[in-house]
Design an enzyme around this catalytic site. Sequence first.
Site, PDB file in Angstrom:
ATOM      1  N   GLU A 172       0.893  -1.262  -0.180  1.00 37.61           N
ATOM      2  CA  GLU A 172       0.004  -0.062   0.147  1.00 37.61           C
ATOM      3  C   GLU A 172       0.858   1.158   0.014  1.00 37.61           C
ATOM      4  O   GLU A 172       1.782   1.445   0.695  1.00 37.61           O
ATOM      5  CB  GLU A 172      -0.958  -0.067   1.258  1.00 37.61           C
ATOM      6  CG  GLU A 172      -1.594   1.403   1.530  1.00 37.61           C
ATOM      7  CD  GLU A 172      -2.560   1.217   2.671  1.00 37.61           C
ATOM      8  OE1 GLU A 172      -3.215   0.384   3.003  1.00 37.61           O
ATOM      9  OE2 GLU A 172      -2.443   2.300   3.508  1.00 37.61           O
ATOM     10  N   ALA A 230     -19.022   2.355   5.995  1.00 38.27           N
ATOM     11  CA  ALA A 230     -18.425   1.512   4.721  1.00 38.27           C
ATOM     12  C   ALA A 230     -19.151   0.689   4.365  1.00 38.27           C
ATOM     13  O   ALA A 230     -19.446   0.512   3.022  1.00 38.27           O
ATOM     14  CB  ALA A 230     -16.929   0.899   5.405  1.00 38.27           C
ATOM     15  N   HIS A 277     -12.045  -1.192  16.243  1.00 40.60           N
ATOM     16  CA  HIS A 277     -12.325   0.022  15.695  1.00 40.60           C
ATOM     17  C   HIS A 277     -12.121   1.111  16.850  1.00 40.60           C
ATOM     18  O   HIS A 277     -13.182   0.784  17.705  1.00 40.60           O
ATOM     19  CB  HIS A 277     -13.233   0.443  14.698  1.00 40.60           C
ATOM     20  CG  HIS A 277     -13.266   1.796  14.169  1.00 40.60           C
ATOM     21  ND1 HIS A 277     -13.808   2.867  14.372  1.00 40.60           N
ATOM     22  CD2 HIS A 277     -12.304   2.306  13.110  1.00 40.60           C
ATOM     23  CE1 HIS A 277     -13.719   4.096  13.719  1.00 40.60           C
ATOM     24  NE2 HIS A 277     -12.736   3.624  13.054  1.00 40.60           N
TER      25      HIS A 277
HETATM   26  P1  FAD Z   1     -16.735   1.339   9.071  1.00 41.72           P
HETATM   27  O1  FAD Z   1     -16.977  -0.117   8.654  1.00 41.72           O
HETATM   28  O2  FAD Z   1     -17.879   2.190   8.594  1.00 41.72           O
HETATM   29  O3  FAD Z   1     -16.700   1.490  10.683  1.00 41.72           O
HETATM   30  C1  FAD Z   1     -16.700   2.729  11.472  1.00 41.72           C
HETATM   31  C2  FAD Z   1     -17.165   2.569  12.858  1.00 41.72           C
HETATM   32  O4  FAD Z   1     -18.546   2.430  12.462  1.00 41.72           O
HETATM   33  C3  FAD Z   1     -16.928   1.337  13.605  1.00 41.72           C
HETATM   34  O5  FAD Z   1     -16.478   1.869  14.733  1.00 41.72           O
HETATM   35  C4  FAD Z   1     -18.014   0.328  13.261  1.00 41.72           C
HETATM   36  O6  FAD Z   1     -17.947  -0.667  14.506  1.00 41.72           O
HETATM   37  C5  FAD Z   1     -19.038   1.348  13.433  1.00 41.72           C
HETATM   38  N1  FAD Z   1     -20.236   0.826  12.590  1.00 41.72           N
HETATM   39  C6  FAD Z   1     -20.216   0.279  11.144  1.00 41.72           C
HETATM   40  N2  FAD Z   1     -21.262   0.032  10.831  1.00 41.72           N
HETATM   41  C7  FAD Z   1     -22.246   0.373  11.649  1.00 41.72           C
HETATM   42  C8  FAD Z   1     -23.595   0.446  11.819  1.00 41.72           C
HETATM   43  N3  FAD Z   1     -24.360   0.083  10.830  1.00 41.72           N
HETATM   44  N4  FAD Z   1     -24.289   0.817  12.809  1.00 41.72           N
HETATM   45  C9  FAD Z   1     -23.487   1.463  13.942  1.00 41.72           C
HETATM   46  N5  FAD Z   1     -21.989   1.287  13.985  1.00 41.72           N
HETATM   47  C10 FAD Z   1     -21.538   1.023  12.855  1.00 41.72           C
HETATM   48  N6  FAD Z   1      -8.714   6.228   5.788  1.00 41.72           N
HETATM   49  C11 FAD Z   1      -8.704   7.071   4.690  1.00 41.72           C
HETATM   50  O7  FAD Z   1      -8.982   8.076   4.802  1.00 41.72           O
HETATM   51  N7  FAD Z   1      -8.055   6.747   3.250  1.00 41.72           N
HETATM   52  C12 FAD Z   1      -7.433   5.627   3.261  1.00 41.72           C
HETATM   53  O8  FAD Z   1      -6.985   5.009   2.141  1.00 41.72           O
HETATM   54  C13 FAD Z   1      -7.682   4.377   4.266  1.00 41.72           C
HETATM   55  N8  FAD Z   1      -7.202   3.168   3.853  1.00 41.72           N
HETATM   56  C14 FAD Z   1      -7.218   2.292   5.023  1.00 41.72           C
HETATM   57  C15 FAD Z   1      -6.931   0.992   4.571  1.00 41.72           C
HETATM   58  C16 FAD Z   1      -6.825   0.185   5.682  1.00 41.72           C
HETATM   59  C17 FAD Z   1      -6.643  -1.297   5.416  1.00 41.72           C
HETATM   60  C18 FAD Z   1      -7.811   0.309   6.912  1.00 41.72           C
HETATM   61  C19 FAD Z   1      -7.722  -0.972   7.791  1.00 41.72           C
HETATM   62  C20 FAD Z   1      -7.886   1.386   6.962  1.00 41.72           C
HETATM   63  C21 FAD Z   1      -7.806   2.492   6.328  1.00 41.72           C
HETATM   64  N9  FAD Z   1      -8.264   3.818   6.520  1.00 41.72           N
HETATM   65  C22 FAD Z   1      -8.163   4.612   5.533  1.00 41.72           C
HETATM   66  C23 FAD Z   1      -8.643   4.278   7.722  1.00 41.72           C
HETATM   67  C24 FAD Z   1     -10.359   4.090   7.949  1.00 41.72           C
HETATM   68  O9  FAD Z   1     -10.717   5.069   7.086  1.00 41.72           O
HETATM   69  C25 FAD Z   1     -10.791   4.504   9.378  1.00 41.72           C
HETATM   70  O10 FAD Z   1     -10.330   3.297  10.162  1.00 41.72           O
HETATM   71  C26 FAD Z   1     -12.199   4.898   9.620  1.00 41.72           C
HETATM   72  O11 FAD Z   1     -12.164   5.544  10.948  1.00 41.72           O
HETATM   73  C27 FAD Z   1     -13.078   3.642   9.670  1.00 41.72           C
HETATM   74  O12 FAD Z   1     -13.142   3.155   8.352  1.00 41.72           O
HETATM   75  P2  FAD Z   1     -14.059   1.709   7.991  1.00 41.72           P
HETATM   76  O13 FAD Z   1     -14.044   1.724   6.805  1.00 41.72           O
HETATM   77  O14 FAD Z   1     -13.228   0.772   8.972  1.00 41.72           O
HETATM   78  O15 FAD Z   1     -15.521   2.020   8.759  1.00 41.72           O
END
Ligand code: FAD
Length: 309
Positions: A18, A144, A174
């Site tokens: 990455e 997400a 998270h």
């Molecule tokens: P989600 O899956 O939406 O989760 C976020 C929070 O909400 C979690 O606490 C989860 O438990 C909670 N949640 C999820 N769904 C629900 C629901 N339906 N109801 C209630 N709560 C819920 N960030 C960037 O800005 N750019 C990048 O390029 C980037 N690359 C990354 C690559 C990897 C491999 C990883 C692991 C992280 C990356 N991140 C990046 C960081 C990421 O954007 C952050 O960690 C962000 O805070 C959470 O993203 P997520 O997609 O896991 O969110």
Amino acid sequence: MKISDILKESHKAYPSLEIVPPLKGMSREDLLESIRPFMDFDPKYINVTCHRDEYEYVPNADGTYTKRVVQNRISEVAVCAAIMSKYHIEAVPHIICAGATIEQINQELDNLYYMGIDNCLALRGDCLTNEKRFTPTPGGYAYASELVEGIRNYRREETGRHFSIGVGGYPEKHFEAPNIETDILNLKKKVDAGADYVITQMFFDNEVFYDFERRCREAGINVPVIPGLKPISTARQVHMLPESFSLDIPVELSSAIESAAHDKEAVYEIGTKWCKEQCKDLLRHGVPAIHFYTMGKTRNICEILKDCF
Ligand code: FAD
């Protein structure tokens, strides 16, 4: 080629790399040269992170302020195009919900589709630096899992499943989730919405990953879970990484680094050696791939790849 197919067809674990798009001002040639050492290892693809726009408020003569978008980096789409045309390998752009409407995200998917990209990593993104909690953009996605559903439905009638989609997972949970169980149920929502595989946040203790993987399987998450690793390269990271990514650094590693903090090269070597050991153990465990957060470093990553793959 889709990452889901690469994962199905690979008989041997492979490294997944990455990179972060360069700051504006760095030339295309400099960027491509900086990742050239990785090409010796024949990577199947390179992930390119995505960064939400930040804002600044510029004072006007009349005492009011004008809000201005600050884009410090080249876009992930442009970086993917540069990598694909130079090295003829797949590039996997990250797509985030943060700061974008659904319409803007669909526009980005159109661009990726047009470029012949059929992979992406779907993430929510983080809040702005001056925010305490994540606020979805009006007309945008809040989680997400919603983004995954949107990408899954993209051009569904014409292409079926165009994009192979990865999502993020958190072995140490998270930071916003009340507990690991809830976080894993939320991870399952992303897989149920159509994610093909999970890449984890970095971790420094493999037992934490094995426990997470077991919990995922128990929760019915049956897609590949790819561990994410980052070799520590400076003494400052011992404090910065836990603060930025809500993770633990085992005392054995943190004290070794702190006692060598005066010697940059020694710190670099301790971090690289630790990561190599993690990597070898994960390969023995049978992981399908290992994702490396390269963060602009090539020497340590290449040394690890040379030793482990
Ligand atoms: P989600 O899956 O939406 O989760 C976020 C929070 O909400 C979690 O606490 C989860 O438990 C909670 N949640 C999820 N769904 C629900 C629901 N339906 N109801 C209630 N709560 C819920 N960030 C960037 O800005 N750019 C990048 O390029 C980037 N690359 C990354 C690559 C990897 C491999 C990883 C692991 C992280 C990356 N991140 C990046 C960081 C990421 O954007 C952050 O960690 C962000 O805070 C959470 O993203 P997520 O997609 O896991 O969110």
